[in-house]
Design an enzyme around this catalytic site. Structure first.
Site, PDB file in Angstrom:
ATOM      1  N   GLY A  31      -0.921   2.241   2.257  1.00  0.00           N
ATOM      2  CA  GLY A  31      -1.295   0.992   2.915  1.00  0.00           C
ATOM      3  C   GLY A  31      -0.697   0.848   4.297  1.00  0.00           C
ATOM      4  O   GLY A  31      -1.334   0.315   5.211  1.00  0.00           O
ATOM      5  N   ASP A  32       0.511   1.325   4.490  1.00  0.00           N
ATOM      6  CA  ASP A  32       1.167   1.281   5.792  1.00  0.00           C
ATOM      7  C   ASP A  32       0.326   2.040   6.827  1.00  0.00           C
ATOM      8  O   ASP A  32       0.080   1.543   7.927  1.00  0.00           O
ATOM      9  CB  ASP A  32       2.566   1.889   5.692  1.00  0.00           C
ATOM     10  CG  ASP A  32       3.260   2.010   7.032  1.00  0.00           C
ATOM     11  OD1 ASP A  32       3.444   0.979   7.702  1.00  0.00           O
ATOM     12  OD2 ASP A  32       3.614   3.135   7.410  1.00  0.00           O
ATOM     13  N   ALA A  33      -0.128   3.223   6.464  1.00  0.00           N
ATOM     14  CA  ALA A  33      -0.929   4.039   7.385  1.00  0.00           C
ATOM     15  C   ALA A  33      -2.285   3.395   7.669  1.00  0.00           C
ATOM     16  O   ALA A  33      -2.738   3.352   8.821  1.00  0.00           O
ATOM     17  CB  ALA A  33      -1.119   5.436   6.799  1.00  0.00           C
TER      18      ALA A  33
END
Length: 141
Positions: A31-33
């Site tokens: 999700g961060d990416a």
């Protein structure tokens, strides 16, 4: 999940049940990416400029405090299923905290990223776009 890429690589797509049991920290990792790409695309089109300027603007959106603010602003808008994913991510012990983040903000940011990762793996890019749009609105307020 980019189904074409998964198929291209001859990998088997995970079922919704399998995705539900992926560690929240792994979901947050993905999700961060995904969130970062949406933010970078947004600021490129909205603000423009050189890489240094874009990076400075991007940090306003991706830092833990901003993501925590977005989560709190979204809380009443999210269905229970999505809020539960945020809570699972928030409650994980990661072992590290960035030096410029409050622990509580970092935990909510992890929950937010877990939700984005979960939706990405499900292939629900439409929902990701809705959430990222609202997060941007909340952060820019």
């Amino acid at each position: 999940m980019d189904k074409n890429f998964v198929e291209f690589m001859h990998l088997e797509k995970k079922s919704e049940e399998e995705i539900r049991f992926i560690s929240p920290l792994v979901l947050a990792y993905i999700g961060d990416a995904v969130y970062e790409v949406y933010i970078r695309e947004y600021i490129l089109h909205r603000y423009g400029g050189n890489v240094n300027k874009l990076h400075k603007i991007a940090t306003r959106f991706v830092k833990a405090g901003a993501q925590a603010k977005a989560v709190h602003g979204l809380e009443k808008e999210l269905p229970e299923k999505e809020w539960n994913i945020i809570k699972r991510g928030r409650n994980q012990k990661s072992g590290t905290v960035p030096k410029n983040a409050e622990l509580v903000d970092y935990k909510y940011a992890t929950g937010f990223e877990a939700l984005i990762g979960y939706l990405y793996l499900l292939g629900d890019t439409g929902r990701i776009k809705e959430i990222v749009k609202r997060a941007i609105q909340i952060i820019e307020e």
